[in-house]
Design an enzyme around this catalytic site. Structure first.
Site, PDB file in Angstrom:
ATOM      1  N   SER A   1      -6.714  -4.830   5.205  1.00 22.21           N
ATOM      2  CA  SER A   1      -6.080  -4.790   6.518  1.00 22.21           C
ATOM      3  C   SER A   1      -6.989  -4.010   7.447  1.00 22.21           C
ATOM      4  O   SER A   1      -7.790  -3.180   7.001  1.00 22.21           O
ATOM      5  CB  SER A   1      -4.716  -4.094   6.419  1.00 22.21           C
ATOM      6  OG  SER A   1      -4.194  -3.788   7.700  1.00 22.21           O
TER       7      SER A   1
ATOM      8  N   TYR B   1       0.215   3.732   3.524  1.00 27.11           N
ATOM      9  CA  TYR B   1      -0.337   2.376   3.607  1.00 27.11           C
ATOM     10  C   TYR B   1      -1.775   2.440   4.105  1.00 27.11           C
ATOM     11  O   TYR B   1      -2.662   1.773   3.559  1.00 27.11           O
ATOM     12  CB  TYR B   1       0.528   1.532   4.540  1.00 27.11           C
ATOM     13  CG  TYR B   1       0.029   0.115   4.730  1.00 27.11           C
ATOM     14  CD1 TYR B   1       0.237  -0.846   3.751  1.00 27.11           C
ATOM     15  CD2 TYR B   1      -0.628  -0.259   5.894  1.00 27.11           C
ATOM     16  CE1 TYR B   1      -0.214  -2.151   3.927  1.00 27.11           C
ATOM     17  CE2 TYR B   1      -1.084  -1.560   6.082  1.00 27.11           C
ATOM     18  CZ  TYR B   1      -0.875  -2.502   5.090  1.00 27.11           C
ATOM     19  OH  TYR B   1      -1.322  -3.785   5.265  1.00 27.11           O
TER      20      TYR B   1
END
Length: 286
Positions: free
Chosen positions: A142, A155
């Site tokens: 990501s 995350y």
């Protein structure tokens, strides 16, 4: 290019064995559809066996139950599916909220799925690739592996780790003809972002866009691919910019959106799913 400047051995997609994790829905399912359309033999691996089977039935692919946190399950899938030419490590979770409010179990699950899932996958698959002298790994990370975001601290940590893991293993595997690419999407319209505000200055993409980027790496073997591609230098730009300017950009782009879901009920349902995974007592310790 490999570590020594030689090109990686080409992989013909027709007949190639492609193992994709988290492929029962979202990015993984779109990636499976794309590879299948090119004539690849696809393994759809997912912890949700019903979703995996449904996706596989539409593609004449094979479905496998796989909790990416469990190395023994990885070994069983690889033994059953056969030699893997392309591994797409796509499975992931994205809990959101204030760092101090996140339960330890949820943080452990985030690291176990998003980091150890990649580690287990490469350790299960890459030795065979090295033995055969060719192979390609795609780790779907990501842009949160480059850009810190309030409300996504753990995350963020998992995706920064995924980016670093991809870069280091790429160097190790290159002399053996095996490439590693890291695909880094911006916000994607999938279950992971459910309930969060999208758009508003944040580039948002569809699962199909990420699938196209994954497929493209088989040809280019690029180390890192941002989706959309024009965001590739953003981490360098943020690192070089004065902090007040970065704070201003964050405010303009609603940089705290992960702390304040647009739809709290929808977001809560996803968070509950992650907590349920974290609460499973029969899953292995990493």
């Amino acid at each position: 290019m490999s570590l020594f400047g030689n090109r990686y051995p080409a992989i013909e997609l027709t007949g190639a064995r492609v193992l994709i994790t988290g492929a029962g829905r979202g990015i993984g399912q779109c990636t499976a559809e794309l590879f299948a359309s090119k004539g690849a033999r696809v393994a759809i691996a997912d912890v949700d066996t019903a979703a995996a089977q449904t996706a596989a039935d539409t593609l004449d692919a094979r479905a496998f139950e796989l909790d990416v946190r469990d190395r023994t399950q990885w070994d069983k899938v690889v033994a059953d599916f056969g030699p893997v030419d392309i591994l797409v490590n796509n499975a992931g979770v994205m809990p959101a909220g204030a760092f101090l409010d996140e339960p330890d179990a949820v943080g452990h699950t985030t690291m176990d799925v998003n980091v150890w899932g990649l580690i287990h996958g490469m350790r299960a698959v890459v030795p065979g690739m090295i033995e055969r002298g060719h192979g390609h790994v795609v780790n779907v990370a990501s842009l949160a592996g480059k850009i810190p975001i309030p409300g996504l601290a753990v995350y963020n940590a998992s995706k920064f780790a995924a980016v670093g893991l991809s870069a280091a293993t790429r160097l190790e595997f290159a002399p053996h003809g095996v490439s590693v690419s890291c695909v880094m999407p911006s916000a994607v319209r999938t279950r992971l972002s459910s309930g969060l505000a999208l758009g508003g200055g944040m580039p948002t993409v569809d699962p199909e866009d990420v699938a196209e980027a994954v497929l493209g790496t088989v040809r280019t073997r690029r180390a890192e691919v941002a989706v959309p591609n024009y965001l590739a230098p953003i981490d360098v730009a943020l690192a070089a910019a004065p902090e007040p300017a970065v704070r201003l950009v964050r405010r303009l782009c609603n940089g705290d959106r992960a702390l304040h879901p647009a739809d709290e009920q929808v977001r809560a349902r996803y968070e509950e799913q992650v907590r349920a995974i974290a609460a499973e007592e029969d899953r292995p310790e990493v």
